[in-house]
Design an enzyme around this catalytic site. Structure first.
Site, PDB file in Angstrom:
ATOM      1  N   THR A  90       1.260  -1.249  -0.227  1.00  0.00           N
ATOM      2  CA  THR A  90      -0.117   0.038  -0.189  1.00  0.00           C
ATOM      3  C   THR A  90       0.998   1.456  -0.153  1.00  0.00           C
ATOM      4  O   THR A  90       2.286   1.287  -0.056  1.00  0.00           O
ATOM      5  CB  THR A  90      -0.780   0.188   1.508  1.00  0.00           C
ATOM      6  OG1 THR A  90       0.123   0.046   2.555  1.00  0.00           O
ATOM      7  CG2 THR A  90      -1.951  -0.809   1.349  1.00  0.00           C
ATOM      8  N   ASP A  91       0.457   2.504  -0.275  1.00  0.00           N
ATOM      9  CA  ASP A  91       0.443   3.826   0.201  1.00  0.00           C
ATOM     10  C   ASP A  91       0.456   4.804   0.546  1.00  0.00           C
ATOM     11  O   ASP A  91      -0.864   4.156   0.794  1.00  0.00           O
ATOM     12  CB  ASP A  91       1.690   4.210  -1.333  1.00  0.00           C
ATOM     13  CG  ASP A  91       0.599   4.331  -2.500  1.00  0.00           C
ATOM     14  OD1 ASP A  91      -0.347   4.726  -2.233  1.00  0.00           O
ATOM     15  OD2 ASP A  91       0.614   4.185  -3.336  1.00  0.00           O
ATOM     16  N   PHE A  92       0.707   5.792   0.755  1.00  0.00           N
ATOM     17  CA  PHE A  92      -0.078   6.691   1.832  1.00  0.00           C
ATOM     18  C   PHE A  92      -1.427   7.084   1.287  1.00  0.00           C
ATOM     19  O   PHE A  92      -2.088   7.375   1.561  1.00  0.00           O
ATOM     20  CB  PHE A  92       0.986   7.871   1.853  1.00  0.00           C
ATOM     21  CG  PHE A  92       0.866   9.308   1.094  1.00  0.00           C
ATOM     22  CD1 PHE A  92       1.150   8.352  -0.555  1.00  0.00           C
ATOM     23  CD2 PHE A  92      -0.009   9.954   1.479  1.00  0.00           C
ATOM     24  CE1 PHE A  92       1.509  10.121  -1.035  1.00  0.00           C
ATOM     25  CE2 PHE A  92       0.332  10.952   0.245  1.00  0.00           C
ATOM     26  CZ  PHE A  92       1.066  11.130  -1.005  1.00  0.00           C
ATOM     27  N   SER A  93      -1.701   6.996  -0.439  1.00  0.00           N
ATOM     28  CA  SER A  93      -2.827   7.518  -1.016  1.00  0.00           C
ATOM     29  C   SER A  93      -4.214   6.027  -0.083  1.00  0.00           C
ATOM     30  O   SER A  93      -5.585   5.974   0.311  1.00  0.00           O
ATOM     31  CB  SER A  93      -3.104   7.713  -2.028  1.00  0.00           C
ATOM     32  OG  SER A  93      -3.324   5.388  -2.587  1.00  0.00           O
TER      33      SER A  93
END
Lengths: 146, 146, 146, 146
Positions: free
Chosen positions: A28-31
């Protein structure tokens, strides 16, 4: 908790090779959703286990006695919907064409029945010097059978 | 040792945004060259710094007062040649089209004058609910100017 | 926009080797901050460029005419504070000990003056067969000089 | 080919939580073995599925009605031997201590009976503002039972 059992290397099915994978933190990423490049990792795991189910271990692959490797030459990718932490993904891999030194695989990533990604992946076989090598006939037959 | 100085966020040039990045251990795989999905990381760094040079910080982006984000919808990628450990790469990013809620960027990865990758990347702007949002006119103008 | 210029391979300073790196999308996870394992990538970039500034290119390293490589044997890591998307990080690398086939590096990751991570990293030199090799005296001297 | 079936989320056993994972291309680097930071991904998958088997989904975790998250505070890691492409790894996770806002997990990565890594991982629970929160008593009891 009921345990979902899965085949570690996925399975060959009438729709193509089917691999089950979990989304973890790393994907995952911060979005809040899966980082776009990570889907390519899931696709590559699918191709690797598709080949494994056909009897090919890429780390030891040889073509006519020579060490050989698959390399990605082209990808055309539609990002349709996002996966999230803890999702269970299905990666489907099927052969579209396989001739000469090149093959095109069609890959889909699903979460239950929702398609998250469609990809068309062109693969070449090369030897240690980077020269194209013909796909062995028996592997070509097996791949086209899928 | 002479130090190569680079602009941290890359630079806007007549050919497009130009970012210099090094290949490290993490980017390679056991085949000896850069893992194919890692090139998408270099491309994303290029897009992020292209936007940064145009005044957009993606972590705080808003469109008409609403929190907004760029998402990748489509990629068409040619893998032309391989990068290796320690290589210095140039990522070029230029706007092909930018209209409505969608823009297409053309990106190239080079090692000196050798093209390693060509990619066409379709990006959409969405709000927190995932609805498409129109590219603000001033950003559109800036992007088309590149 | 004023461009921050940085030395691509970092610089040797009285506090140790100093490398500047940006946090991109790929480094973050859905919790909103940098994924814990990604800090090890920043540390490894720091060690690689520290060695590069001392004249060692790891991809071509030899010890007494034999191909050799550095491998990580032990890490002790304190995660003190989190980095976020767009942050500019400084990675500091200094030699604590370097003797025989082993060296211990002390590494710190900072955002401006805030320490985000402290790590003690034990590295060994091995040949292609995995056997330990002695750190060459000239490299040992250079490393201890830092 | 005989299919190895595995429980997707691993299983709670008398030795601790046991997760089976495959090494893919993405995990390796040009030295031919698994990149050192990638072992932390395997460890994190182990911790996530350990918690999942105890009934905790990290993406939705709350403590006393407040959104909460686990964060890594300290790691002490011994890299004992290397994994390679196609290897099947077992990740073992057991609770060493769990009290207040902190717990220490002991994790081992094995390939068959060969230990590749030993890690001691200190985890804290924090709320959305980053403040430490006490481990809920029922989760503490479950964890100490492992």
């Amino acid at each position: 908790m009921t345990q979902t059992m899965i085949p570690l290397a996925g399975a060959l099915t009438p729709e193509g090779h089917r691999l089950t994978q979990r989304v973890y933190y790393e994907d995952t990423d911060f979005s809040g959703v899966v980082y776009h490049a990570r889907y390519l990792h899931f696709l590559e795991r699918g191709r690797t286990d598709f080949l494994r189910c056909l009897g090919v271990e890429q780390a030891d692959m040889t073509v006519e006695g020579e060490k050989a490797a698959f390399v990605v030459r082209h990808m055309d990718i539609d990002f349709l919907a996002s996966a999230r932490m803890d999702d269970i993904l299905t990666i489907l891999t099927r052969t579209e064409t396989a001739a000469g030194a090149r093959m095109v695989l069609r890959q889909t990533i699903l979460r239950e029945n929702v398609r998250l990604m469609e990809a068309s992946v062109t693969i070449a076989i090369i030897n240690a010097a980077g020269r194209p090598r013909r796909l062995p006939t028996d592997l070509q037959q097996k791949m086209l059978g899928m």
